[in-house]
Design an enzyme around this catalytic site. Sequence first.
Site, short mmCIF file in Angstrom:
data_model
loop_
_atom_site.label_atom_id
_atom_site.label_comp_id
_atom_site.label_asym_id
_atom_site.label_seq_id
_atom_site.Cartn_x
_atom_site.Cartn_y
_atom_site.Cartn_z
N LYS A 1 31.43 17.80 23.21
CA LYS A 1 31.21 19.07 22.50
C LYS A 1 30.36 20.06 23.32
O LYS A 1 30.35 21.25 23.04
CB LYS A 1 30.61 18.85 21.11
CG LYS A 1 29.15 18.47 21.07
CD LYS A 1 28.64 18.51 19.63
CE LYS A 1 27.17 18.17 19.57
NZ LYS A 1 26.62 18.24 18.22
N ASP A 2 29.67 19.56 24.36
CA ASP A 2 28.89 20.45 25.23
C ASP A 2 29.75 21.12 26.30
O ASP A 2 29.29 22.05 26.96
CB ASP A 2 27.77 19.68 25.95
CG ASP A 2 26.67 19.21 24.99
OD1 ASP A 2 26.54 19.81 23.91
OD2 ASP A 2 25.95 18.26 25.34
N ARG B 1 27.53 26.90 13.06
CA ARG B 1 28.63 26.26 12.33
C ARG B 1 28.10 25.50 11.11
O ARG B 1 28.61 25.64 10.00
CB ARG B 1 29.37 25.30 13.28
CG ARG B 1 30.37 24.38 12.60
CD ARG B 1 30.87 23.30 13.57
NE ARG B 1 29.79 22.46 14.08
CZ ARG B 1 29.24 21.44 13.42
NH1 ARG B 1 29.68 21.12 12.22
NH2 ARG B 1 28.27 20.74 13.96
N ARG B 2 27.07 24.69 11.34
CA ARG B 2 26.50 23.93 10.22
C ARG B 2 25.88 24.86 9.19
O ARG B 2 26.10 24.72 7.99
CB ARG B 2 25.42 22.96 10.74
CG ARG B 2 25.98 21.82 11.56
CD ARG B 2 24.86 21.00 12.20
NE ARG B 2 25.40 19.92 13.02
CZ ARG B 2 24.80 19.43 14.10
NH1 ARG B 2 23.64 19.93 14.51
NH2 ARG B 2 25.35 18.43 14.78
N ARG C 1 15.08 23.28 17.62
CA ARG C 1 15.59 22.90 18.94
C ARG C 1 14.86 21.67 19.46
O ARG C 1 13.89 21.22 18.89
CB ARG C 1 15.40 24.06 19.93
CG ARG C 1 16.31 25.27 19.73
CD ARG C 1 17.74 25.02 20.14
NE ARG C 1 17.88 24.23 21.35
CZ ARG C 1 17.70 24.69 22.59
NH1 ARG C 1 17.39 25.96 22.79
NH2 ARG C 1 17.84 23.90 23.63
N CYS D 1 29.54 28.64 21.32
CA CYS D 1 28.29 28.36 20.61
C CYS D 1 27.89 29.50 19.68
O CYS D 1 27.16 29.30 18.73
CB CYS D 1 27.16 28.17 21.62
SG CYS D 1 26.69 26.47 21.78
#
Length: 355
Positions: free
Chosen positions: A93-94, A144-145, A162, A256
Amino acid sequence: MENGEKEGNGNASRVIRMGTRKSQLARIQTDYVKDKLMELHPDVKFEIVAMSTIGDKILDTALSKIGEKSLFTKELENALERNEVDIVVHSLKDLPTTLPPGFTVGAVLERESPFDAVVLHPKHAGLSLDMLPEKSVIGTSSLRRAAQLKRRFPHLEFESIRGNLNTRLKKLDEKDDFAAIILAAAGLKRMGWENRISMILEPADCMYAVGQGALAVEVRARDRDILNMVSVLHHHDTVLRCIAERAFLRHLEGGCSVPVAVHTEAKDALLYLTGAVYSLDGSDMLKDTMQISTVPDNEKTHASDDCAHVGVTAYNIPESSLAAAEKLGVDLAELLLSKGAKDILTTARQLNDAR
């Protein structure tokens, strides 16, 4: 470059250097891939080279605000380009959906759980998100979340958090800033911290990120022998699911800085993809599902030399199946774009930039 090292008997053993981020989770993931490769190639010596990336260094800014697509991959790819390492292990996903020229994903391993997990502050143990008090603050660095959960749990508030997994859990436990944080279930499981998972978010509550839960091995596309060495790690269904997801995201021009979510299933030679785009506050949403057959046709069985699909090269999977998975992602993106997805994503991007 890979090299030979003299053993006691005078024979040269091959050395393959594996690049990884320095975080504990990245090291665990790289060790996992290393162990798999050592089983298959006991005569090869695998060395791990750990390094810090931009995303590891900038910890006071939300990922979506940094404006760099390859936050956790650039330094690793630079080392790959300079022949300082031979392969790089990433969380898929990165990895941006378009890789720099000369690189390809040579293996996508079997996916761990792709779902998101809720980790509650100890004082809220036993509760679920809908039971938390009004205006409870949930920590997540993911647009997204946040977009999906704002829509589903409007009584909650969301703030960026973070840091690596260890840091985020420490911030949750030692301060009173957050009632809960949202993390990828896969990372918690790989770290052996499954007991911290208060609840798993089902797709109805929160669909996951493209490629979430899957590990990717990136190599130089010209290194055929290394490609062949790692390609046996490909997991058929995971590859097809992730190609569809990546094609969906790439065709939407997402990243992102926009809320895009997916859910895939491979069942009975059919691949199902549900994809959605959201406004930042979750009030606007476009979501749909499509399916495609991944039964290989008989004409051309395997991928040709330079045939990568959204950055993934898989010689050991039928080319027609790979092409079908990519087509599914593009077709679903086209469907959402025809319904106005571009406007939602453009507005989300502008609002995020203006924050």
